[in-house]
Design a protein around this motif. Sequence first.
Motif, PDB file in Angstrom:
ATOM      1  N   ASP A  94      -1.840 -10.051   2.551  1.00  0.00           N
ATOM      2  CA  ASP A  94      -2.732  -8.735   1.891  1.00  0.00           C
ATOM      3  C   ASP A  94      -4.237  -8.621   2.530  1.00  0.00           C
ATOM      4  O   ASP A  94      -4.872  -7.963   2.786  1.00  0.00           O
ATOM      5  N   MET A 112       7.501  -5.023  -2.467  1.00  0.00           N
ATOM      6  CA  MET A 112       7.403  -3.810  -1.551  1.00  0.00           C
ATOM      7  C   MET A 112       5.853  -3.159  -2.058  1.00  0.00           C
ATOM      8  O   MET A 112       5.569  -2.170  -1.320  1.00  0.00           O
ATOM      9  N   GLU A 113       5.551  -3.266  -3.306  1.00  0.00           N
ATOM     10  CA  GLU A 113       4.405  -2.430  -3.814  1.00  0.00           C
ATOM     11  C   GLU A 113       3.020  -3.047  -3.062  1.00  0.00           C
ATOM     12  O   GLU A 113       1.958  -2.584  -3.076  1.00  0.00           O
ATOM     13  N   VAL A 115       3.302  -5.235   0.036  1.00  0.00           N
ATOM     14  CA  VAL A 115       3.629  -5.504   1.579  1.00  0.00           C
ATOM     15  C   VAL A 115       4.616  -4.464   2.071  1.00  0.00           C
ATOM     16  O   VAL A 115       5.304  -3.907   1.180  1.00  0.00           O
ATOM     17  N   ASP A 116       4.554  -4.287   3.321  1.00  0.00           N
ATOM     18  CA  ASP A 116       5.994  -3.683   3.795  1.00  0.00           C
ATOM     19  C   ASP A 116       6.908  -4.504   4.524  1.00  0.00           C
ATOM     20  O   ASP A 116       6.296  -5.511   5.037  1.00  0.00           O
ATOM     21  N   LYS A 228       1.461  -6.356   6.522  1.00  0.00           N
ATOM     22  CA  LYS A 228       0.486  -5.807   5.793  1.00  0.00           C
ATOM     23  C   LYS A 228       0.726  -4.386   5.574  1.00  0.00           C
ATOM     24  O   LYS A 228       1.391  -3.789   6.311  1.00  0.00           O
ATOM     25  N   LYS A 229       0.711  -3.930   4.262  1.00  0.00           N
ATOM     26  CA  LYS A 229       1.061  -2.477   3.859  1.00  0.00           C
ATOM     27  C   LYS A 229       0.455  -1.565   4.859  1.00  0.00           C
ATOM     28  O   LYS A 229      -0.973  -1.652   5.087  1.00  0.00           O
ATOM     29  N   GLY A 230       1.226  -0.798   5.542  1.00  0.00           N
ATOM     30  CA  GLY A 230       0.788   0.222   6.315  1.00  0.00           C
ATOM     31  C   GLY A 230       0.718  -0.031   7.794  1.00  0.00           C
ATOM     32  O   GLY A 230       0.373   0.874   8.405  1.00  0.00           O
ATOM     33  N   SER A 232       2.630   0.067  10.357  1.00  0.00           N
ATOM     34  CA  SER A 232       3.749   0.399  11.036  1.00  0.00           C
ATOM     35  C   SER A 232       3.977   0.041  12.393  1.00  0.00           C
ATOM     36  O   SER A 232       5.045  -0.068  12.986  1.00  0.00           O
TER      37      SER A 232
END
Length: 265
Positions: A94, A112-113, A115-116, A228-230, A232
């Motif tokens: 993060d 999942m809240e 990280v992806d 990291k979240k997002g 993709s």
Amino acid sequence: MKKILLSMMMVAVFLLVACSESNVYTYILDESYDGFITLGTSADYPPYEWPMNVDGKQQIVGIDIEIAKHIATALNKNLKVVNKGFDFLLEDLDQGKVDFVLAGMTPTEERMEIVDFSKVYYEAIQVVLIQEVNKDLYTSFDSLNQSTIRIGAQTGSIQKDLAETFTNATKQYIQTIPDLVLRLSEGQIEALIVEKPVADGYISNIEGLYIADFLIGDPDGGSAVAVKKGNSELLEVINDVIDELITSGEMDRIVEEMILLNSGS
Ligand code: ARG
């Protein structure tokens, strides 16, 4: 006074740098690659990841490291591995200290809240590791769910949640799996919840351990890669690599090879 304070601070900074460097491992995959991608892992989980002396050099090896090398290669990058306590990994991701995490990590709603996750690359079940001498004693959930029983699990793991279901037993949550296995061997805990490949590995290396003859709670534990979240873009590359490894049979080969490496054959 100021001088002493300053030199103390310098020592502290030096120690911090020294410590933070000692848990970083580099893998040059190809001299022509451009820079590094950084993996976060917790190398206390053979055959997923563990420290090993390779040609006189301390390295981190395991299923997850092999997969990480394939991911790095797909990006034309060399690989850096940062080894930390399991419960620090998602925070590091993060905060951008590492680019991705492989640590036999199971994608849960809670995680999942933060990280992806990629698709699952390896499925395993949870088991209860006990001492072989107790195999006729601990044959059911109820036989372990007693106030006199101490059940161990790794801090921050899904096994900790499973341990919580033993409401009458005493729980011991510790940061590393080797510590927990030692406690089990020495009779300081009666049971340890881990994924089956990990239990199998310890059984082949340490005498007197046994997988209890019953399953607990929801035993499923698939492993996935976290980013990291997002992120993709990276996740897409990772999912493609996983697809390729699974369909080509390379994943099975890696798993088999690392299980053998861990059992010393
Ligand atoms: N699969 C479990 C979880 O996600 C345990 C993973 C522990 N991994 C490790 N490298 N110690 O919580």
